[in-house]
Design a protein around this motif. Structure first.
Motif, PDB file in Angstrom:
ATOM      1  N   GLN A 149     -18.577  18.672 -18.755  1.00  9.66           N
ATOM      2  CA  GLN A 149     -18.260  20.085 -18.946  1.00  9.66           C
ATOM      3  C   GLN A 149     -16.820  20.371 -18.546  1.00  9.66           C
ATOM      4  O   GLN A 149     -16.317  19.867 -17.533  1.00  9.66           O
ATOM      5  CB  GLN A 149     -19.209  20.964 -18.126  1.00  9.66           C
ATOM      6  CG  GLN A 149     -19.017  22.466 -18.386  1.00  9.66           C
ATOM      7  CD  GLN A 149     -20.097  23.291 -17.707  1.00  9.66           C
ATOM      8  OE1 GLN A 149     -20.738  22.841 -16.778  1.00  9.66           O
ATOM      9  NE2 GLN A 149     -20.305  24.509 -18.189  1.00  9.66           N
ATOM     10  N   GLN A 150     -16.142  21.188 -19.351  1.00  5.06           N
ATOM     11  CA  GLN A 150     -14.761  21.577 -19.092  1.00  5.06           C
ATOM     12  C   GLN A 150     -14.743  22.844 -18.238  1.00  5.06           C
ATOM     13  O   GLN A 150     -15.438  23.816 -18.536  1.00  5.06           O
ATOM     14  CB  GLN A 150     -14.014  21.834 -20.400  1.00  5.06           C
ATOM     15  CG  GLN A 150     -14.001  20.642 -21.358  1.00  5.06           C
ATOM     16  CD  GLN A 150     -13.247  19.459 -20.775  1.00  5.06           C
ATOM     17  OE1 GLN A 150     -12.148  19.607 -20.251  1.00  5.06           O
ATOM     18  NE2 GLN A 150     -13.844  18.272 -20.870  1.00  5.06           N
ATOM     19  N   LEU A 151     -13.931  22.846 -17.169  1.00  8.40           N
ATOM     20  CA  LEU A 151     -13.844  23.975 -16.234  1.00  8.40           C
ATOM     21  C   LEU A 151     -12.401  24.393 -16.042  1.00  8.40           C
ATOM     22  O   LEU A 151     -11.463  23.622 -16.312  1.00  8.40           O
ATOM     23  CB  LEU A 151     -14.446  23.592 -14.877  1.00  8.40           C
ATOM     24  CG  LEU A 151     -15.879  23.072 -14.845  1.00  8.40           C
ATOM     25  CD1 LEU A 151     -16.229  22.622 -13.426  1.00  8.40           C
ATOM     26  CD2 LEU A 151     -16.849  24.148 -15.329  1.00  8.40           C
ATOM     27  N   SER A 152     -12.228  25.616 -15.528  1.00  9.11           N
ATOM     28  CA  SER A 152     -10.919  26.112 -15.101  1.00  9.11           C
ATOM     29  C   SER A 152     -11.023  26.500 -13.637  1.00  9.11           C
ATOM     30  O   SER A 152     -11.979  27.189 -13.243  1.00  9.11           O
ATOM     31  CB  SER A 152     -10.493  27.326 -15.928  1.00  9.11           C
ATOM     32  OG  SER A 152     -10.364  26.989 -17.287  1.00  9.11           O
ATOM     33  N   ILE A 153     -10.051  26.083 -12.839  1.00 10.57           N
ATOM     34  CA  ILE A 153     -10.017  26.427 -11.418  1.00 10.57           C
ATOM     35  C   ILE A 153      -8.965  27.517 -11.239  1.00 10.57           C
ATOM     36  O   ILE A 153      -7.813  27.343 -11.667  1.00 10.57           O
ATOM     37  CB  ILE A 153      -9.691  25.189 -10.557  1.00 10.57           C
ATOM     38  CG1 ILE A 153     -10.681  24.064 -10.876  1.00 10.57           C
ATOM     39  CG2 ILE A 153      -9.748  25.537  -9.082  1.00 10.57           C
ATOM     40  CD1 ILE A 153     -10.335  22.741 -10.218  1.00 10.57           C
ATOM     41  N   VAL A 154      -9.358  28.661 -10.625  1.00 12.50           N
ATOM     42  CA  VAL A 154      -8.515  29.855 -10.590  1.00 12.50           C
ATOM     43  C   VAL A 154      -8.348  30.332  -9.156  1.00 12.50           C
ATOM     44  O   VAL A 154      -9.293  30.282  -8.360  1.00 12.50           O
ATOM     45  CB  VAL A 154      -9.137  30.982 -11.451  1.00 12.50           C
ATOM     46  CG1 VAL A 154      -8.199  32.181 -11.523  1.00 12.50           C
ATOM     47  CG2 VAL A 154      -9.455  30.474 -12.853  1.00 12.50           C
ATOM     48  N   ARG A 155      -7.142  30.802  -8.841  1.00 15.36           N
ATOM     49  CA  ARG A 155      -6.890  31.424  -7.536  1.00 15.36           C
ATOM     50  C   ARG A 155      -7.582  32.788  -7.480  1.00 15.36           C
ATOM     51  O   ARG A 155      -7.625  33.520  -8.468  1.00 15.36           O
ATOM     52  CB  ARG A 155      -5.392  31.622  -7.307  1.00 15.36           C
ATOM     53  CG  ARG A 155      -4.605  30.345  -7.052  1.00 15.36           C
ATOM     54  CD  ARG A 155      -3.111  30.614  -7.098  1.00 15.36           C
ATOM     55  NE  ARG A 155      -2.717  31.613  -6.121  1.00 15.36           N
ATOM     56  CZ  ARG A 155      -2.084  31.342  -4.974  1.00 15.36           C
ATOM     57  NH1 ARG A 155      -1.775  30.076  -4.679  1.00 15.36           N
ATOM     58  NH2 ARG A 155      -1.746  32.299  -4.144  1.00 15.36           N
ATOM     59  N   ASP A 157      -6.702  35.379  -5.406  1.00 14.89           N
ATOM     60  CA  ASP A 157      -5.868  36.516  -5.035  1.00 14.89           C
ATOM     61  C   ASP A 157      -5.110  37.097  -6.224  1.00 14.89           C
ATOM     62  O   ASP A 157      -5.134  38.301  -6.464  1.00 14.89           O
ATOM     63  CB  ASP A 157      -4.907  36.138  -3.904  1.00 14.89           C
ATOM     64  CG  ASP A 157      -4.105  34.881  -4.231  1.00 14.89           C
ATOM     65  OD1 ASP A 157      -4.323  34.285  -5.311  1.00 14.89           O
ATOM     66  OD2 ASP A 157      -3.257  34.497  -3.399  1.00 14.89           O
ATOM     67  N   ASP A 158      -4.433  36.254  -6.985  1.00 17.05           N
ATOM     68  CA  ASP A 158      -3.638  36.744  -8.111  1.00 17.05           C
ATOM     69  C   ASP A 158      -4.171  36.284  -9.462  1.00 17.05           C
ATOM     70  O   ASP A 158      -3.542  36.518 -10.491  1.00 17.05           O
ATOM     71  CB  ASP A 158      -2.179  36.312  -7.950  1.00 17.05           C
ATOM     72  CG  ASP A 158      -2.036  34.807  -7.767  1.00 17.05           C
ATOM     73  OD1 ASP A 158      -3.017  34.085  -8.019  1.00 17.05           O
ATOM     74  OD2 ASP A 158      -0.950  34.359  -7.356  1.00 17.05           O
ATOM     75  N   GLN A 159      -5.331  35.599  -9.469  1.00 16.62           N
ATOM     76  CA  GLN A 159      -6.008  35.154 -10.696  1.00 16.62           C
ATOM     77  C   GLN A 159      -5.177  34.162 -11.504  1.00 16.62           C
ATOM     78  O   GLN A 159      -5.398  33.976 -12.697  1.00 16.62           O
ATOM     79  CB  GLN A 159      -6.365  36.364 -11.583  1.00 16.62           C
ATOM     80  CG  GLN A 159      -7.121  37.458 -10.873  1.00 16.62           C
ATOM     81  CD  GLN A 159      -8.403  36.952 -10.215  1.00 16.62           C
ATOM     82  OE1 GLN A 159      -9.156  36.223 -10.826  1.00 16.62           O
ATOM     83  NE2 GLN A 159      -8.627  37.354  -8.977  1.00 16.62           N
ATOM     84  N   ARG A 160      -4.228  33.473 -10.870  1.00 14.34           N
ATOM     85  CA  ARG A 160      -3.458  32.453 -11.569  1.00 14.34           C
ATOM     86  C   ARG A 160      -4.256  31.150 -11.649  1.00 14.34           C
ATOM     87  O   ARG A 160      -4.923  30.772 -10.679  1.00 14.34           O
ATOM     88  CB  ARG A 160      -2.130  32.195 -10.868  1.00 14.34           C
ATOM     89  CG  ARG A 160      -1.131  33.333 -11.016  1.00 14.34           C
ATOM     90  CD  ARG A 160       0.219  32.919 -10.469  1.00 14.34           C
ATOM     91  NE  ARG A 160       0.121  32.549  -9.058  1.00 14.34           N
ATOM     92  CZ  ARG A 160       1.111  31.950  -8.389  1.00 14.34           C
ATOM     93  NH1 ARG A 160       2.240  31.652  -8.999  1.00 14.34           N
ATOM     94  NH2 ARG A 160       0.949  31.658  -7.109  1.00 14.34           N
ATOM     95  N   PRO A 161      -4.193  30.437 -12.779  1.00 15.94           N
ATOM     96  CA  PRO A 161      -4.944  29.177 -12.885  1.00 15.94           C
ATOM     97  C   PRO A 161      -4.325  28.089 -12.007  1.00 15.94           C
ATOM     98  O   PRO A 161      -3.104  27.947 -11.926  1.00 15.94           O
ATOM     99  CB  PRO A 161      -4.828  28.830 -14.370  1.00 15.94           C
ATOM    100  CG  PRO A 161      -3.601  29.540 -14.847  1.00 15.94           C
ATOM    101  CD  PRO A 161      -3.498  30.792 -14.033  1.00 15.94           C
ATOM    102  N   ILE A 162      -5.184  27.335 -11.356  1.00 13.49           N
ATOM    103  CA  ILE A 162      -4.752  26.171 -10.585  1.00 13.49           C
ATOM    104  C   ILE A 162      -4.706  24.946 -11.481  1.00 13.49           C
ATOM    105  O   ILE A 162      -3.810  24.113 -11.370  1.00 13.49           O
ATOM    106  CB  ILE A 162      -5.685  25.948  -9.378  1.00 13.49           C
ATOM    107  CG1 ILE A 162      -5.571  27.128  -8.403  1.00 13.49           C
ATOM    108  CG2 ILE A 162      -5.380  24.637  -8.683  1.00 13.49           C
ATOM    109  CD1 ILE A 162      -6.516  27.051  -7.233  1.00 13.49           C
ATOM    110  N   GLY A 163      -5.645  24.853 -12.400  1.00 12.72           N
ATOM    111  CA  GLY A 163      -5.636  23.749 -13.343  1.00 12.72           C
ATOM    112  C   GLY A 163      -6.981  23.550 -13.995  1.00 12.72           C
ATOM    113  O   GLY A 163      -8.006  24.043 -13.516  1.00 12.72           O
ATOM    114  N   PRO A 164      -7.011  22.804 -15.098  1.00  8.15           N
ATOM    115  CA  PRO A 164      -8.284  22.483 -15.757  1.00  8.15           C
ATOM    116  C   PRO A 164      -8.923  21.262 -15.098  1.00  8.15           C
ATOM    117  O   PRO A 164      -8.271  20.520 -14.363  1.00  8.15           O
ATOM    118  CB  PRO A 164      -7.858  22.173 -17.194  1.00  8.15           C
ATOM    119  CG  PRO A 164      -6.469  21.623 -17.046  1.00  8.15           C
ATOM    120  CD  PRO A 164      -5.850  22.339 -15.870  1.00  8.15           C
TER     121      PRO A 164
END
Length: 749
Positions: A149-155, A157-164
């Motif tokens: 499964q493909q995921l997105s990791i998100v901060r 506080d500011d909703q910026r992506p950390i990485g896939p």
């Protein structure tokens, strides 16, 4: 009459004399006013201290906009400073009040804050992870599909992506996933970082609304997420045979196609599944030979090298062929429509329960291959709410193991309606039971409610007066009728003639409570006399002037209406001395030690006020700030004292409630004698407490209930007439010492 039809011993209970009358409470107060938040529908709510008031109704109310403030404060006939209500409540408890029923007043135009959730799948990070880590511990794995499964990791506080990331492995019990590539940056749980699978949908699923109208709802946040309501064991198919545990009798090379195990009871030739180490393998068992059995794995089976003596345990399948039915341990925990998540070791899937019969559960699709060592997860919902405002008391709520949809008592909507003090929920057409489409806000994991409005600009005196919609549906002053225990009532800070007239009428109609009225602030002696002129009632009192206290929310001095403090003084005097003691010549608490009164009242000024029934609040050096008056607003001299009026309210209500048992009893001399003795015993106790005048009980009261108080017409019409006479104790309002000069006389020897 009892019946005696056969010989024997009969034990009977009989009444022994009059029944005691318990005195009712006289110190329970009721108030209607504007609060920052809190319930506005239903009956008034009981609070027993100011902290409880803050928790239920919020903190202090901010002064409204200048236009709204001036429209109310500058209106001498229909105005008020209703935003001071919480300070009056604080004054009630500062002065000894212990029980207060509060009815919140809101504008008809007020709106609650609300917010709508979309749909999607996200799981909060449950533990920090350093840069370069290849595993993450999450809040849950419900709705995830498993390996690949493909995921997105998100901060958070500011909703910026950390990485896939791609899932390479998982552990449902530990709520951990293995990912690739490694984390490009650190992940922090305290920041609110989360993992998201796929995009978020915009179709509305659930609408959350603040439980009551007002701008306070803008400080409410709601989160709903899937949780494991239960982990239930899967039971083996009865056709799978018996369980056994054996061991390797020879070393096995890595990826070898066969292994040899010791022959044991239950190990028969044929297809079966075994567990060696942490993994399960499908094998064919040969016939036993020389105490050994050869197990042959499927072609291409990979495994590590094994040593002699390693345990080999049979694992029985729960379903020998594809189908919708499974035997589940603890199946009673499930219910039709329940969502269940399955784990086959590499993939996660969900099905819904359609039927339950004993331990056999039927689903809406074919279940994956499962074994008796597996567990299924009941998917339910958990709702968290939080509220914190400047000057308010922070509050959080958590409701777990809820059904996402439906009208069951444990559903999200029903649970919040019955238990939450912050929000309510309404299901929308887009609500899905698929955990991959769980209710989710457009951004982050918490939904902030918006759009709440107090509508103070449209608040009117009619909102304070209220409407009678029946028990539990009344508003304003009218709602105080729902609470029989109220003995003192007020609408602090509102001097509107319409509101105070309604409050007086409320007391006169119910005849079991007493009102404390507030004058307009800033009045001089002539002004307060003019304000008093329209009133003539024995059920209310008026106090002057306003008080000065410190507002904890602004840390500034502010003038507050006296009714809240006086209601607390009534309660304090009642508890310490009794309702027969005039609530006067007592210190006012909760005000500034110096300049605690908005205006100074001199003796000459009070000479004008007291005869008119205006009770002065005065400062005396060495004695502090005291209540210096105890008169009602009645023109009838028989009822000019507050304590006399309230004593009779106490007697009337106590006798009324204590003699309800008399109704429908046989109306004869025996009943009359019992009523006389019941009332006499009660009044004797009251007299001994000092509430009645007279050196003997005969001087203090009389009770007549016989043929001298009733005619034959009364008896024929079912009337029992009891005449009671009571001599109340009047306060020593004017203490007079007459002193004369005495001439010394000559004494003759």
């Amino acid at each position: 009459m009892p019946e005696y039809l056969s010989p024997g011993v009969y034990v009977e209970e009989i009444d022994a004399g009059p029944r005691p009358i318990a005195g009712v409470s006289t110190s329970t107060a009721g108030m209607a006013g504007v609060t920052a938040r809190g319930p506005y529908a239903g009956k008034p709510k009981l609070v027993t201290n100011f902290l409880e008031f803050q928790r239920l109704f919020g903190g202090f109310v901010a002064e409204p906009s200048a236009a709204v403030r001036d429209a109310w404060a500058n209106n001498p006939s229909e105005g008020g400073r209703w935003w001071l209500f919480p300070l009056a409540v604080k004054g009630f408890f500062d002065n000894g009040g212990q029980r207060l029923y509060v009815k919140r007043v809101v504008s008809k135009q007020a709106k609650p804050a609300s917010g709508v959730l979309g749909q999607g799948l996200a799981s909060p990070v449950d533990a920090d992870a350093a840069k370069g880590a290849t595993s993450l511990r999450l809040g849950h794995l419900i709705g995830f599909s498993g390996v690949g499964q493909q995921l997105s990791i998100v901060r958070g506080d500011d909703q910026r992506p950390i990485g896939p990331a791609t899932v390479t492995g998982y552990d449902v019990a530990a709520r951990r996933i293995e990912i690739d590539p490694p984390l490009p940056a650190e992940v922090r749980a305290s920041r609110g970082d989360y993992v998201q699978a796929g995009p978020r949908g915009t179709e509305g699923t659930i609408e959350f609304s603040a439980i009551s109208p007002g701008a306070w709802g803008g400080d409410v946040q709601v989160r709903i997420q899937p949780v494991a309501g239960a982990a239930l064991p899967v039971l083996a198919d009865p056709q799978e045979g018996v369980q056994f545990v054996t061991r390797l009798v020879a070393d096995a090379a890595a990826d070898s196609a066969t292994v040899e195990v010791a022959a044991v009871t239950g190990l028969a030739a044929g297809e079966l599944w075994v567990q060696i180490g942490p993994r399960r393998f499908k094998a064919d068992a040969g016939e036993p030979a020389d105490g050994k059995v050869t197990l042959t794995f499927a072609a291409g089976t990979a495994h590590p090298a094994w040593r002699t003596g390693l345990a080999v345990r049979r694992v029985r399948r729960a379903n020998t062929e594809a189908g919708p039915k499974l035997r589940i341990g603890g199946a009673s925990r499930l219910y039709p429509g329940a969502v269940v998540q399955f784990d086959d070791g590499e993939h996660l899937s969900v099905l819904r329960v359609t039927a339950i019969e004993a331990d056999v559960v039927t689903f809406d699709g074919n279940t994956p291959l499962l074994f008796e060592t597996d567990r299924i997860t009941l998917v339910e919902a958990q709702v968290n709410t939080r509220f914190a405002s400047a000057g308010g008391v922070p509050e959080t709520e958590a409701f777990g193991n809820l059904r996402l949809a439906g009208d069951h008592p444990s559903s999200v909507a029903a649970t919040l309606a019955s238990r939450s003090r912050l929000v309510s929920a309404t299901a929308l057409p887009g609500l899905s039971l698929d955990p991959a489409k769980f209710p989710l806000p457009a951004v982050g994991s918490w939904l902030s409610l918006t759009g709440g409005d107090d509508a103070h600009g449209s608040l009117s005196v009619a909102d304070f007066v209220g409407e009678d919609g029946g028990s539990g549906a009344r508003t304003g002053i009218v709602a105080l009728e729902d609470i029989d225990e109220i003995a003192v009532c007020a609408v602090p800070g509102v001097w509107s003639g319409t509101v105070e007239s309604a409050l007086v009428t409320h007391c006169e109609l119910l005849k079991d409570r007493f009102a404390i009225l507030d004058p307009q602030d800033g009045l001089d002696i002539e002004g307060i006399q003019a304000f008093r002129e329209p009133f003539d009632t024995k059920y209310a009192a008026l106090y002057y002037p306003w008080l000065v206290t410190r507002d904890p929310s602004t840390n500034q001095d502010v003038q507050v209406p006296p009714s809240g403090h006086l209601a607390g003084i009534y309660a304090r005097v009642d508890a310490e001395r009794g309702v027969h003691k005039a609530p006067a010549n007592v210190v006012i608490r909760g005000v500034k030690l110096t300049d605690g009164l908005a205006q100074d009242v001199t003796k000459r000024q009070q000479d004008l006020l007291n005869p008119r029934g205006i009770n002065a609040l005065r400062f005396f050096p060495g004695l502090g700030q005291r209540v210096w008056g105890a008169r009602t607003l009645s023109s009838d001299s028989s009822w000019k004292y507050i304590n006399v009026r309230r004593l009779f309210l106490f007697l009337e209500e106590s006798i009324d409630e204590g003699t309800q048992w008399v109704v429908f009893e046989p109306n004869d001399e025996a009943l009359w004698a019992l009523v006389r003795q019941t009332v006499t015993n009660f009044l004797t106790t009251v007299w001994r407490s000092g509430a009645l005048a007279g050196t003997t009980a005969a001087e203090a009261f009389f009770v007549a209930c016989d043929r001298s108080t009733m005619t034959e017409d009364d008896l024929a019409n079912g009337r029992l007439v009891c005449v009671i006479g009571v001599a109340p104790v009047f306060p020593a309002e004017f203490v007079i010492f007459r002193i004369q000069q005495k001439t010394r006389e000559t004494q003759l020897a």
